[in-house]
Design a protein around this motif. Structure first.
Motif, PDB file in Angstrom:
ATOM      1  N   THR A 230      10.354  -7.285 -15.579  1.00  0.00           N
ATOM      2  CA  THR A 230       9.243  -7.224 -16.529  1.00  0.00           C
ATOM      3  C   THR A 230       9.378  -8.327 -17.573  1.00  0.00           C
ATOM      4  OG1 THR A 230       9.028  -4.842 -16.201  1.00  0.00           O
ATOM      5  CG2 THR A 230       8.067  -5.748 -18.203  1.00  0.00           C
TER       6      THR A 230
ATOM      7  N   GLN B 287       2.656   0.620  -9.723  1.00  0.00           N
ATOM      8  CA  GLN B 287       2.432   1.134 -11.070  1.00  0.00           C
ATOM      9  C   GLN B 287       0.980   0.913 -11.523  1.00  0.00           C
ATOM     10  OE1 GLN B 287       4.970   2.912 -12.352  1.00  0.00           O
ATOM     11  NE2 GLN B 287       5.897   2.319 -10.391  1.00  0.00           N
TER      12      GLN B 287
ATOM     13  N   THR C 260      -0.554  -2.720 -12.783  1.00  0.00           N
ATOM     14  CA  THR C 260       0.518  -3.628 -12.380  1.00  0.00           C
ATOM     15  C   THR C 260       0.081  -5.085 -12.467  1.00  0.00           C
ATOM     16  OG1 THR C 260       1.996  -4.270 -10.573  1.00  0.00           O
ATOM     17  CG2 THR C 260      -0.174  -3.432  -9.947  1.00  0.00           C
TER      18      THR C 260
ATOM     19  N   VAL D 179       5.103   6.298  -3.206  1.00  0.00           N
ATOM     20  CA  VAL D 179       5.037   5.037  -3.941  1.00  0.00           C
ATOM     21  C   VAL D 179       4.253   4.008  -3.126  1.00  0.00           C
ATOM     22  CG1 VAL D 179       6.401   3.204  -5.017  1.00  0.00           C
ATOM     23  CG2 VAL D 179       7.231   5.563  -5.060  1.00  0.00           C
TER      24      VAL D 179
END
Length: 285
Positions: A93, A122, A125, A222
């Motif tokens: 990140t 996510q 993202t 996921v």
């Protein structure tokens, strides 16, 4: 050298539960190019695995490849128990933030592919395109056992020729590479120590969490959350990403194209035109 040019070397500070650490990364292409590709290596490798791909992409993209903590030129962490995904995700990140890009393409091999899967899944993202190299939501125990047999050990060798033979042996699933390619993969993955002997360029402590955990749980939920265009690359003889798993990956989640390479195990090293060109074409779409 397998490339005609060399990348720019930079670093940033990452944070683990036990303090800050220096993270080295390499940059190819124009400094102000907003089209950014992030490349993340396998568990025991480092950023220089992507040199050939990065140089090829650098005509159209700025490519950033990173030495994850404990690998290559990046600092070793104070506590080996910090070599875990939350620390890695924090590092990545920070890397994306340092790039200045609002969105990035991602190329990840093995561990780097798993990290890409988690990042891409996510909400909001920054991962806009995803290349997953020889890994998936299910990790095969037989592959983990094979890797654990050598991973985290700290052998040393009297000569470069000896450590190159060792790299060729433990990395045989990479496939039939040329002598020049094997030499380059060795040069970028070993260090000569103060006593003149040669050793691997990673902290043996990176294997501590790897050895402590059981087989990771399946990550299908996921995978199913990924919405961006995705390409899956697989070695046809891979023991880590089985053909059945790759077929299921193609049928759900981002529904990627799966590209297989004959005569290759875990993992395709993206050093030859037949492997590099399809990845480049996908990133440039």
């Amino acid at each position: 050298m397998l490339t005609r040019s060399a990348p720019r070397e930079h670093h940033l500070l990452g944070l683990s539960p036990h303090g800050f650490h220096r993270v080295v990364y390499y940059e190819w292409g124009e400094r102000d190019n907003a089209h950014v590709v992030v490349c993340v290596h396998g568990v025991g490798r480092n950023a220089r695995d992507f040199d050939v791909l990065a140089e090829t992409l650098s005509a159209t993209h700025r490519v950033i490849s990173v030495d994850m903590p404990g690998r290559g030129k990046s600092d070793w962490l104070r506590d080996p128990n910090d070599y875990v995904f939350p620390v890695y995700l924090s590092t990545l990140t920070a890397l994306i933030a340092r790039s200045g890009a609002d969105s990035v393409s991602w190329v990840g091999t093995s561990m780097g592919g798993l990290l890409g899967i988690v990042m891409a899944a996510q909400p909001d993202t920054p991962v806009a395109r995803l290349v997953v190299n020889d890994v998936g939501p299910v990790i095969e125990p037989v592959a983990l056992a094979r890797i654990a047999d050598y991973f985290g050990k700290d052998p040393t060798f009297a000569t470069f020729a000896e450590i190159e033979r060792y790299i060729r042996e433990i990395s045989a699933p990479f496939g039939p590479l040329t002598d020049a390619q094997w030499t380059y993969l060795t040069q970028t993955n070993v260090r000569q120590r103060g006593d003149g002997r040669w050793g691997l360029a990673y902290d043996p402590g990176i294997a501590v969490p790897f050895r402590q955990q059981a087989a990771p749980p399946a990550l299908w939920s996921v995978w199913d959350a990924i919405k961006c265009p995705t390409l899956v690359v697989r070695g046809a003889q891979s023991d880590l990403l089985l053909e059945a798993t790759a077929r299921e990956m193609a049928a759900r989640g981002p529904r990627p194209r799966v590209l297989e390479f004959a005569g290759i195990g875990h993992a395709p090293m993206l050093l030859t035109p037949d492997q590099v060109d399809p990845v480049v074409a996908f990133v440039r779409e």
